[in-house]
Write an enzyme that holds these catalytic residues in place. Structure first.
Site, PDB file in Angstrom:
ATOM      1  N   SER A 174       0.843  -1.207   0.137  1.00 50.87           N
ATOM      2  CA  SER A 174      -0.064  -0.025   0.053  1.00 50.87           C
ATOM      3  C   SER A 174       0.749   1.262  -0.065  1.00 50.87           C
ATOM      4  O   SER A 174       1.724   1.388  -0.943  1.00 50.87           O
ATOM      5  CB  SER A 174      -0.936  -0.150   1.269  1.00 50.87           C
ATOM      6  OG  SER A 174      -1.914   1.008   1.145  1.00 50.87           O
ATOM      7  N   HIS A 215      -7.772  -4.588  -1.219  1.00 52.97           N
ATOM      8  CA  HIS A 215      -6.846  -4.259  -0.664  1.00 52.97           C
ATOM      9  C   HIS A 215      -6.603  -4.626   0.730  1.00 52.97           C
ATOM     10  O   HIS A 215      -7.467  -4.895   1.703  1.00 52.97           O
ATOM     11  CB  HIS A 215      -7.005  -2.827  -0.434  1.00 52.97           C
ATOM     12  CG  HIS A 215      -5.879  -1.810  -0.041  1.00 52.97           C
ATOM     13  ND1 HIS A 215      -4.736  -1.566  -0.926  1.00 52.97           N
ATOM     14  CD2 HIS A 215      -5.406  -1.248   1.172  1.00 52.97           C
ATOM     15  CE1 HIS A 215      -3.873  -0.823  -0.576  1.00 52.97           C
ATOM     16  NE2 HIS A 215      -4.409  -0.862   0.751  1.00 52.97           N
ATOM     17  N   ASP A 235     -10.092  -3.473  -5.673  1.00 54.27           N
ATOM     18  CA  ASP A 235      -9.029  -2.175  -4.856  1.00 54.27           C
ATOM     19  C   ASP A 235      -9.171  -0.872  -5.567  1.00 54.27           C
ATOM     20  O   ASP A 235      -8.798  -0.920  -6.916  1.00 54.27           O
ATOM     21  CB  ASP A 235      -7.696  -2.811  -4.590  1.00 54.27           C
ATOM     22  CG  ASP A 235      -6.831  -2.063  -3.911  1.00 54.27           C
ATOM     23  OD1 ASP A 235      -7.223  -0.766  -3.381  1.00 54.27           O
ATOM     24  OD2 ASP A 235      -5.674  -2.377  -3.657  1.00 54.27           O
TER      25      ASP A 235
END
Length: 310
Positions: free
Chosen positions: A159, A282, A252
């Site tokens: 991320s 995610h 995502d």
């Protein structure tokens, strides 16, 4: 592919409060109302840890070194992977990715050095990235003391940590140290937030579009969102970067920018292994013991590191 039932269960159990107003939200409120879900699997016992510190611009940067227990006949220095945790530049710490780092260390036979960088909005761009680079430089300089091989170093992150890993790879190409690989796990790579996946998965899939846009505002403050140090996808020249492994999740908001970066790297002549994890959302890689695909994906990530270090 339909949303995987295990991903749906994660959404139902761990999604942030839907009543949060991202137009007025401050970091203290988010931190108090939302925590990154912990994995269900117990921590591996075949990896030891050690607390270290690297010098930084505003003081020591905490690090956690993961060392897989030696196998019979394994006498050589291990490669090193510098890992940056996710959390939207605002959340997260060394514990956030403890299980993931342990698994990578054991499966890839690598030292893993996880970096506890400064968080926004208290320390906005480029503070956390600078900490990450200072830690990488320190690890490279002290590789032998750590029992590692300074000629075999990779960067990795998930991320927002994937953002840092990509930005570090770009900076290290010009300023060193030389890297063998970049492992980017559903990375945030473009502050513009305009890719189609932002519209397609804006709500209802754990990481919402308003939440990610809020994260970017906390991190960037008054900085230019097109600065390649913040948005690695905007870099004008990707030639000469280390080989990459890029994972995206089907459901995502960050999916399209991760896949666009993989394609841009390929167009620049960089060797890339890119995979979309169908049915997943995610953050799924942090859910060992709860999401079956997490274990499979970590094994594939470890295999990519092993190949890069071979």
């Amino acid at each position: 592919m339909p949303l995987h039932p295990q991903a749906q269960a994660m959404i139902e159990a761990y999604s942030p409060d839907p009543e949060l107003d991202y137009a007025q939200l401050d970091a203290a409120r988010l931190r108090g109302s939302f925590a990154i879900p912990e994995p269900a699997a117990p921590p591996r016992e075949d990896v030891g840890t050690q607390t270290l510190h690297a010098p930084g611009a505003t003081g020591p940067i905490p690090l956690r070194l993961y060392r897989p227990f030696a196998k019979e006949g394994e006498a050589y220095a291990l490669p090193i992977t510098v890992y940056l945790h996710g959390g939207g530049f605002v959340l997260g710490d060394l514990d956030t990715t403890d299980g993931l780092c342990r698994s990578l260390a054991a499966r890839a036979r690598t030292l893993v050095v996880s970096v506890d960088y400064r968080l926004a909005p208290e320390a906005p761009f480029p503070a956390g990235l600078d900490d990450a680079y200072d830690a990488l430089a320190w690890v490279a300089h002290h590789a032998a003391e750590l029992g590692g091989d300074g000629e075999r170093i990779a960067v990795a992150g998930d991320s927002s940590g994937g953002n840092f890993a990509a930005a570090l790879a770009q900076r290290a190409r010009d300023d060193g140290p030389r890297l063998r690989h970049q492992l980017l796990l559903y990375p945030a790579l473009d502050a513009a937030c305009t890719h189609a996946s932002y519209r397609e998965f804006a709500h209802g899939y754990f990481l919402s579009a308003p939440m990610m846009q809020w994260y970017w505002r906390q991190y960037l403050a008054d900085a230019d969102p097109a600065d390649p140090r913040a948005s690695p996808l905007r870099a004008p020249d990707l030639r000469g970067l280390p080989p990459a492994t890029v994972f995206s999740a089907e459901y995502d908001v960050l999916r399209d920018e991760a896949e666009a970066y993989a394609q841009a790297l390929i167009a620049a002549g960089v060797a890339v292994g890119s995979k979309r994890w169908d049915g997943q959302i995610h953050g799924f890689l942090l859910q060992q013991g709860r999401v079956d695909a997490a274990d499979t994906a970590i094994e594939e990530a470890a295999a990519a590191l092993r190949a890069a270090f071979a």
